[in-house]
Design a protein around this motif. Structure first.
Motif, short mmCIF file in Angstrom:
data_model
loop_
_atom_site.label_atom_id
_atom_site.label_comp_id
_atom_site.label_asym_id
_atom_site.label_seq_id
_atom_site.Cartn_x
_atom_site.Cartn_y
_atom_site.Cartn_z
N ARG A 21 76.07 98.33 76.88
CA ARG A 21 74.73 98.28 77.60
C ARG A 21 73.90 99.13 76.65
N SER A 22 74.24 100.01 75.93
CA SER A 22 73.31 101.04 75.15
C SER A 22 73.14 100.23 73.83
N ARG A 23 73.91 99.42 73.47
CA ARG A 23 73.79 98.69 72.02
C ARG A 23 73.51 97.49 72.10
N GLN A 24 73.29 96.98 73.70
CA GLN A 24 73.03 95.32 73.62
C GLN A 24 71.44 95.37 73.49
N PRO A 25 70.86 94.54 72.73
CA PRO A 25 69.34 94.13 72.51
C PRO A 25 68.82 94.24 73.86
N ILE A 26 67.68 94.61 73.80
CA ILE A 26 66.92 94.40 75.18
C ILE A 26 66.44 93.11 75.71
N TYR A 27 66.32 92.17 74.80
CA TYR A 27 66.16 90.93 75.06
C TYR A 27 67.41 90.21 75.48
N MET A 28 68.53 90.55 75.00
CA MET A 28 69.64 90.09 75.83
C MET A 28 69.95 90.39 77.23
N SER A 29 69.78 91.70 77.16
CA SER A 29 69.94 92.08 78.76
C SER A 29 68.78 91.51 79.80
N LEU A 30 67.67 91.21 79.22
CA LEU A 30 66.58 90.58 80.06
C LEU A 30 66.89 89.41 80.22
N ALA A 31 67.38 88.45 79.34
CA ALA A 31 67.84 87.30 79.61
C ALA A 31 69.03 87.06 80.52
N GLY A 32 69.78 88.26 80.91
CA GLY A 32 70.89 88.06 81.85
C GLY A 32 72.38 87.88 81.27
N TRP A 33 72.32 88.19 79.92
CA TRP A 33 73.61 88.03 79.31
C TRP A 33 74.46 89.49 79.52
N THR A 34 75.65 89.12 80.07
CA THR A 34 76.55 90.40 80.41
C THR A 34 77.47 90.55 79.47
N CYS A 35 78.32 91.28 79.75
CA CYS A 35 79.63 91.80 78.94
C CYS A 35 80.43 90.69 79.01
N GLN A 36 80.71 90.24 80.18
CA GLN A 36 81.64 89.22 80.46
C GLN A 36 81.09 87.70 79.85
N ASP A 37 79.83 87.70 79.84
CA ASP A 37 79.30 86.70 78.91
C ASP A 37 79.75 86.52 77.34
N ASP A 38 79.39 87.78 76.85
CA ASP A 38 79.90 87.99 75.49
C ASP A 38 81.48 87.83 75.12
N CYS A 39 82.23 88.37 76.23
CA CYS A 39 83.58 88.30 76.08
C CYS A 39 84.06 86.55 75.83
N LYS A 40 83.38 86.00 76.81
CA LYS A 40 83.72 84.45 76.94
C LYS A 40 83.14 83.90 75.51
N TYR A 41 81.97 84.31 75.16
CA TYR A 41 81.35 83.67 73.98
C TYR A 41 82.34 84.06 72.70
N GLU A 42 82.89 85.31 72.45
CA GLU A 42 83.60 85.65 71.22
C GLU A 42 84.95 84.96 71.39
N CYS A 43 85.49 85.00 72.63
CA CYS A 43 86.72 84.33 72.63
C CYS A 43 86.68 82.67 72.55
N MET A 44 85.49 82.21 72.78
CA MET A 44 85.21 80.72 72.53
C MET A 44 85.64 80.51 71.10
N TRP A 45 85.02 81.39 70.19
CA TRP A 45 84.88 81.23 68.63
C TRP A 45 86.25 81.38 68.19
N VAL A 46 86.88 82.27 68.78
CA VAL A 46 88.31 82.53 68.31
C VAL A 46 89.18 81.41 68.66
N THR A 47 89.04 80.85 69.85
CA THR A 47 89.96 79.42 70.13
C THR A 47 89.33 78.50 69.31
N VAL A 48 88.15 78.13 68.93
CA VAL A 48 87.77 77.35 68.12
C VAL A 48 88.20 77.32 66.91
N GLY A 49 88.20 78.42 66.36
CA GLY A 49 88.73 78.74 64.93
C GLY A 49 90.42 78.36 64.92
N LEU A 50 91.12 78.58 66.07
CA LEU A 50 92.64 78.26 65.87
C LEU A 50 92.69 76.72 66.01
#
Length: 320
Positions: free
Chosen positions: A50-79
């Motif tokens: 939360r301390s390093r998350q840009p303010i516009y991301m937190s205001l838009a409702g992006w959570t840590c869980q959302d970021d995990c899903k986003y990063e893991c989506m690209w890992v899966t796509v790459g495979l």
């Protein structure tokens, strides 16, 4: 108008898959998300996130869980791509490259531009059409209903949540119903105001029952699809029949006819469902972009028709 029905068809299909698309069913994706959430989404790690998350991301409702899903989506796509497989969908959506806080940048921007076009045409309508025109209040109300729908479409494509999805659905349904009411007023209501009032009450009752069922009982995607397709067909047939009947007497109604036919044709873009170009531009975004001039043309028709009706009413007043 008709284009909102086509959009609801696509959204219903996507939502039906949202509970289990190919990508999010993959063990590698599920394991990646689980490990990421354990590592980053609790205790001190969460505070650090939360301390390093840009303010516009937190205001838009992006959570840590959302970021995990986003990063893991690209890992899966790459495979998938490494193994030569087709790109999978995740939770009913293609993988999109996030820009700032926009989950689907192209569709969000196209929705915003559709809303902007509606706002510009509303201002033009206010300037060129006197409030004494018989269709003035109905056309202005339709413009505001459209603006509201495009606002929620922009929000939904910015961040897909349960609330933004429902608002996008409900506001799209409201546009279709108001288009039917607009057609009723134009074809019947000017001569028989009581009929238009009764029809308006019926449509409001239908909308209330529709939203109440989907919100309080069960969000049934199949029912929602069937209901919107049915009212959308009524909308298309009614407008087109009136246009064909009056095109020789009222040349400006050809604009309306072109709008109906274009929206039906452009809705076929939704059938060309493919992974987004450059992970940004998919068929849905292209369809949204293509509807911008169509909405401008429809509001131009409403302006011409309102001015025609004003002249006609003034001529009748002079005769009386």
């Amino acid at each position: 108008m008709a284009g909102r029905t086509a959009r609801l068809v696509l959204l219903a299909g996507a939502a039906a898959l949202a509970s289990g698309s190919q990508g999010d069913r993959e063990p590698v994706y599920r394991d990646c998300v689980h490990r990421c959430e354990e590592r980053n989404c609790s205790g001190g790690a969460l505070r650090h996130f939360r301390s390093r998350q840009p303010i516009y991301m937190s205001l838009a409702g992006w959570t840590c869980q959302d970021d995990c899903k986003y990063e893991c989506m690209w890992v899966t796509v790459g495979l998938y791509l490494k193994e030569g497989h087709k790109v999978p969908q995740f939770h009913g959506k293609w993988p999109f490259s996030r820009f700032l806080f926009f989950q689907e940048p192209a569709s969000a921007m196209a929705s915003f531009l559709n809303g902007l076009a509606s706002l510009v045409m509303l201002c033009r309508y206010h300037t060129s059409v006197p409030a004494s025109s018989p269709m003035y209040p109905t056309c202005v109300a339709f413009a505001w209903v459209s603006l509201n729908a495009w606002f929620w479409s922009t929000v939904f494509h910015t961040k897909d949540t349960d609330l933004t999805e429902k608002m996008d659905y409900f506001c799209a349904s409201t546009v279709i119903l108001h288009s039917v009411y607009l057609c009723c007023v134009r074809t019947v209501g000017l001569q028989h105001p009581a009929v238009a009032s009764a029809f308006r009450a019926l449509l409001l009752l239908m909308l209330t029952a529709h939203v109440s069922y989907l919100s309080l009982v069960r969000f049934d995607y199949g029912y929602n699809l069937a209901a919107n397709v049915a009212i959308g067909l009524v909308n298309v047939v009614w407008w087109l029949a009136w246009c064909l009947r009056n095109q020789r007497r009222l040349p400006h109604v050809r604009k309306c006819m072109v709008v109906v036919l274009l929206l039906q044709g452009l809705s076929l873009l939704e059938l060309l469902d493919f992974p987004p170009f450059f992970w940004v531009l998919d068929a849905h975004a292209i369809w949204h972009i293509s509807t911008i001039p169509v909405h401008v043309l429809f509001f131009s028709f409403l302006e011409d028709d309102s001015l025609y009706l004003l002249k006609e009413s003034e001529a009748k007043f002079k005769l009386d």
